[in-house]
Design a protein around this motif. Structure first.
Motif, PDB file in Angstrom:
ATOM      1  N   ALA A  47       0.813  -1.219   0.000  1.00 44.92           N
ATOM      2  CA  ALA A  47       0.000   0.000   0.000  1.00 44.92           C
ATOM      3  C   ALA A  47       0.845   1.268   0.000  1.00 44.92           C
ATOM      4  CB  ALA A  47      -0.923   0.000   1.224  1.00 44.92           C
ATOM      5  N   LEU A  48       2.162   1.139  -0.192  1.00 39.99           N
ATOM      6  CA  LEU A  48       3.064   2.287  -0.092  1.00 39.99           C
ATOM      7  C   LEU A  48       2.767   3.336  -1.158  1.00 39.99           C
ATOM      8  CD1 LEU A  48       5.511   3.188   1.636  1.00 39.99           C
ATOM      9  CD2 LEU A  48       6.977   2.264  -0.168  1.00 39.99           C
ATOM     10  N   GLU A  49       2.594   4.587  -0.710  1.00 37.90           N
ATOM     11  CA  GLU A  49       2.313   5.697  -1.623  1.00 37.90           C
ATOM     12  C   GLU A  49       3.318   6.830  -1.496  1.00 37.90           C
ATOM     13  OE1 GLU A  49      -1.672   6.864  -0.684  1.00 37.90           O
ATOM     14  OE2 GLU A  49      -2.561   5.256  -1.893  1.00 37.90           O
ATOM     15  N   TYR A  50       3.991   6.922  -0.354  1.00 39.04           N
ATOM     16  CA  TYR A  50       4.950   7.997  -0.114  1.00 39.04           C
ATOM     17  C   TYR A  50       6.263   7.376   0.325  1.00 39.04           C
ATOM     18  CZ  TYR A  50       7.090  12.212   1.860  1.00 39.04           C
ATOM     19  OH  TYR A  50       7.955  13.235   2.138  1.00 39.04           O
ATOM     20  N   LEU A  51       7.329   7.658  -0.423  1.00 44.60           N
ATOM     21  CA  LEU A  51       8.659   7.138  -0.103  1.00 44.60           C
ATOM     22  C   LEU A  51       9.673   8.254  -0.265  1.00 44.60           C
ATOM     23  CD1 LEU A  51      10.657   4.764   0.438  1.00 44.60           C
ATOM     24  CD2 LEU A  51      10.717   4.429  -2.050  1.00 44.60           C
ATOM     25  N   SER A  52      10.584   8.359   0.713  1.00 46.59           N
ATOM     26  CA  SER A  52      11.646   9.355   0.614  1.00 46.59           C
ATOM     27  C   SER A  52      12.977   8.720   0.984  1.00 46.59           C
ATOM     28  CB  SER A  52      11.360  10.542   1.539  1.00 46.59           C
ATOM     29  OG  SER A  52      12.309  11.567   1.326  1.00 46.59           O
ATOM     30  N   LEU A  53      13.968   8.879   0.077  1.00 46.36           N
ATOM     31  CA  LEU A  53      15.309   8.320   0.264  1.00 46.36           C
ATOM     32  C   LEU A  53      16.380   9.404   0.184  1.00 46.36           C
ATOM     33  CD1 LEU A  53      14.956   5.149  -2.005  1.00 46.36           C
ATOM     34  CD2 LEU A  53      14.898   5.220   0.485  1.00 46.36           C
ATOM     35  N   LEU A  54      16.000  10.632   0.382  1.00 43.69           N
ATOM     36  CA  LEU A  54      16.957  11.741   0.270  1.00 43.69           C
ATOM     37  C   LEU A  54      18.109  11.573   1.255  1.00 43.69           C
ATOM     38  CD1 LEU A  54      14.474  14.745  -0.028  1.00 43.69           C
ATOM     39  CD2 LEU A  54      15.966  13.870  -1.828  1.00 43.69           C
ATOM     40  N   GLY A  55      19.299  11.953   0.811  1.00 41.37           N
ATOM     41  CA  GLY A  55      20.461  11.882   1.683  1.00 41.37           C
ATOM     42  C   GLY A  55      21.150  10.540   1.704  1.00 41.37           C
ATOM     43  N   ASN A  56      20.701   9.604   0.859  1.00 38.15           N
ATOM     44  CA  ASN A  56      21.367   8.315   0.701  1.00 38.15           C
ATOM     45  C   ASN A  56      22.121   8.301  -0.624  1.00 38.15           C
ATOM     46  OD1 ASN A  56      20.305   6.415   2.986  1.00 38.15           O
ATOM     47  ND2 ASN A  56      18.483   7.473   2.228  1.00 38.15           N
ATOM     48  N   VAL A  57      23.197   7.529  -0.694  1.00 35.72           N
ATOM     49  CA  VAL A  57      23.963   7.432  -1.929  1.00 35.72           C
ATOM     50  C   VAL A  57      23.094   6.884  -3.060  1.00 35.72           C
ATOM     51  CG1 VAL A  57      25.950   6.328  -3.031  1.00 35.72           C
ATOM     52  CG2 VAL A  57      26.139   7.185  -0.698  1.00 35.72           C
ATOM     53  N   ALA A  58      22.146   6.021  -2.712  1.00 34.85           N
ATOM     54  CA  ALA A  58      21.278   5.428  -3.730  1.00 34.85           C
ATOM     55  C   ALA A  58      20.361   6.453  -4.385  1.00 34.85           C
ATOM     56  CB  ALA A  58      20.445   4.305  -3.112  1.00 34.85           C
TER      57      ALA A  58
ATOM     58  N   PRO B  29       4.999   1.390  -8.875  1.00 34.47           N
ATOM     59  CA  PRO B  29       4.102   2.223  -9.688  1.00 34.47           C
ATOM     60  C   PRO B  29       2.968   2.881  -8.910  1.00 34.47           C
ATOM     61  CG  PRO B  29       3.698  -0.113 -10.080  1.00 34.47           C
ATOM     62  CD  PRO B  29       4.928  -0.047  -9.250  1.00 34.47           C
ATOM     63  N   ASN B  30       2.718   2.471  -7.677  1.00 38.25           N
ATOM     64  CA  ASN B  30       1.620   3.051  -6.906  1.00 38.25           C
ATOM     65  C   ASN B  30       2.025   4.294  -6.117  1.00 38.25           C
ATOM     66  OD1 ASN B  30      -0.193   1.025  -7.728  1.00 38.25           O
ATOM     67  ND2 ASN B  30       0.473  -0.330  -6.084  1.00 38.25           N
ATOM     68  N   LEU B  31       3.311   4.664  -6.170  1.00 38.54           N
ATOM     69  CA  LEU B  31       3.758   5.842  -5.431  1.00 38.54           C
ATOM     70  C   LEU B  31       3.077   7.108  -5.943  1.00 38.54           C
ATOM     71  CD1 LEU B  31       7.636   5.406  -4.985  1.00 38.54           C
ATOM     72  CD2 LEU B  31       5.830   4.989  -3.309  1.00 38.54           C
ATOM     73  N   LYS B  32       2.677   7.966  -4.992  1.00 35.09           N
ATOM     74  CA  LYS B  32       2.111   9.265  -5.325  1.00 35.09           C
ATOM     75  C   LYS B  32       3.116  10.388  -5.050  1.00 35.09           C
ATOM     76  CE  LYS B  32      -2.678   7.882  -4.476  1.00 35.09           C
ATOM     77  NZ  LYS B  32      -3.923   8.155  -3.699  1.00 35.09           N
ATOM     78  N   PHE B  33       4.013  10.150  -4.084  1.00 34.64           N
ATOM     79  CA  PHE B  33       5.068  11.104  -3.767  1.00 34.64           C
ATOM     80  C   PHE B  33       6.384  10.347  -3.662  1.00 34.64           C
ATOM     81  CE2 PHE B  33       1.395  13.487  -2.440  1.00 34.64           C
ATOM     82  CZ  PHE B  33       1.726  14.819  -2.637  1.00 34.64           C
ATOM     83  N   LEU B  34       7.434  10.934  -4.211  1.00 32.53           N
ATOM     84  CA  LEU B  34       8.773  10.369  -4.092  1.00 32.53           C
ATOM     85  C   LEU B  34       9.716  11.494  -3.705  1.00 32.53           C
ATOM     86  CD1 LEU B  34      10.875   8.128  -4.373  1.00 32.53           C
ATOM     87  CD2 LEU B  34      10.979   8.599  -6.825  1.00 32.53           C
TER      88      LEU B  34
END
Length: 233
Positions: A109-120, A147-152
């Motif tokens: 059900a993940l819609e919002y994911l944030s990975l800022l500040g990582n090398v990836a 594909p279900n993300l609304k915010f990245l």
């Protein structure tokens, strides 16, 4: 419980320098918590998170979580932030891809994911060598996998990005060359090109080198001849 802040279904355990999720936190709060904030700790593992089966939001910013990040099944989780951790992208098969495949499996059900500040996550926060094009390719690949993300990364996913991810996302994967285990290249002797025969390369033996040329220059077509008078020949 020292350090624990509870507000309704929101539980915070911030800045406690914990290396693992305390057992008492799951025992006392896991059955009702819908939002869990574990920011600014020293977490390297998420063991114990399985006690929070009803989570909808999980904040894990500023920890030490790396490529071996493993989450339990969290079917209701719609928000996950992993800013400023140690998620890298070093192998010949990207660690980012492994993480995204894992998230697709355990957080449907993940819609919002944030990975800022990582090398990836390639942007100027982690490296001045990265530019906007690197970040666009990263977003395209992430959206292809999720594909279900609304915010990245705090940016809303646009329709254009979603369409591009559908068509090109699979080709946006960044693959690093596998590190060579042998030193065959380093051990090979350097060979600098020189047009001179090997006999003339000795520093202590300077000799003229003669050779034959199949062409003879007569100067008939030289433009310079137009400016030379007969008395100068």
């Amino acid at each position: 419980m020292a350090g624990v802040v509870v507000s309704g279904t929101q539980v915070s355990y911030i800045g406690q320098d914990c290396r693992e999720i305390p057992e008492h936190l799951g025992r006392d709060c896991g059955h009702f918590a819908k939002r869990l904030d574990l920011s600014f700790n020293l977490l390297r593992s998420l063991e114990g998170l399985s006690a929070f089966g009803s989570l909808e939001e999980l904040i894990l910013d500023n920890n030490l979580l790396g490529n071996d990040l493993t989450l339990p099944g969290l079917p209701r989780l719609h928000t996950l932030t992993l800013n400023k951790n140690q998620i890298l992208n070093l192998c010949h098969i990207t660690d980012l891809e492994c993480l995204l495949d894992h998230l697709a499996e355990v957080t449907p059900a993940l819609e919002y994911l944030s990975l800022l500040g990582n090398v990836a996550c390639p942007n100027e926060l982690v490296s001045l060598e990265k530019d906007e094009e690197d970040y666009k390719r990263y977003r395209c690949f992430v959206l292809h996998k999720l594909p279900n993300l609304k915010f990245l990364d705090a940016q809303k996913v646009t329709r254009q990005e979603r369409e591009e991810a559908l068509v090109r996302g699979a080709f946006m994967k960044v693959i690093k060359p596998k590190a060579s285990s042998d030193n065959s290249i380093a051990a090979s002797p350097e060979c600098h090109y020189t047009p001179l025969p090997s006999a003339s390369r000795e520093l202590t033996s300077h000799r003229g080198v003669l050779g034959k040329c199949r062409y003879v220059y007569y100067g008939k077509n030289s433009e310079g001849n137009r400016f030379i008078r007969d008395d100068q020949l």
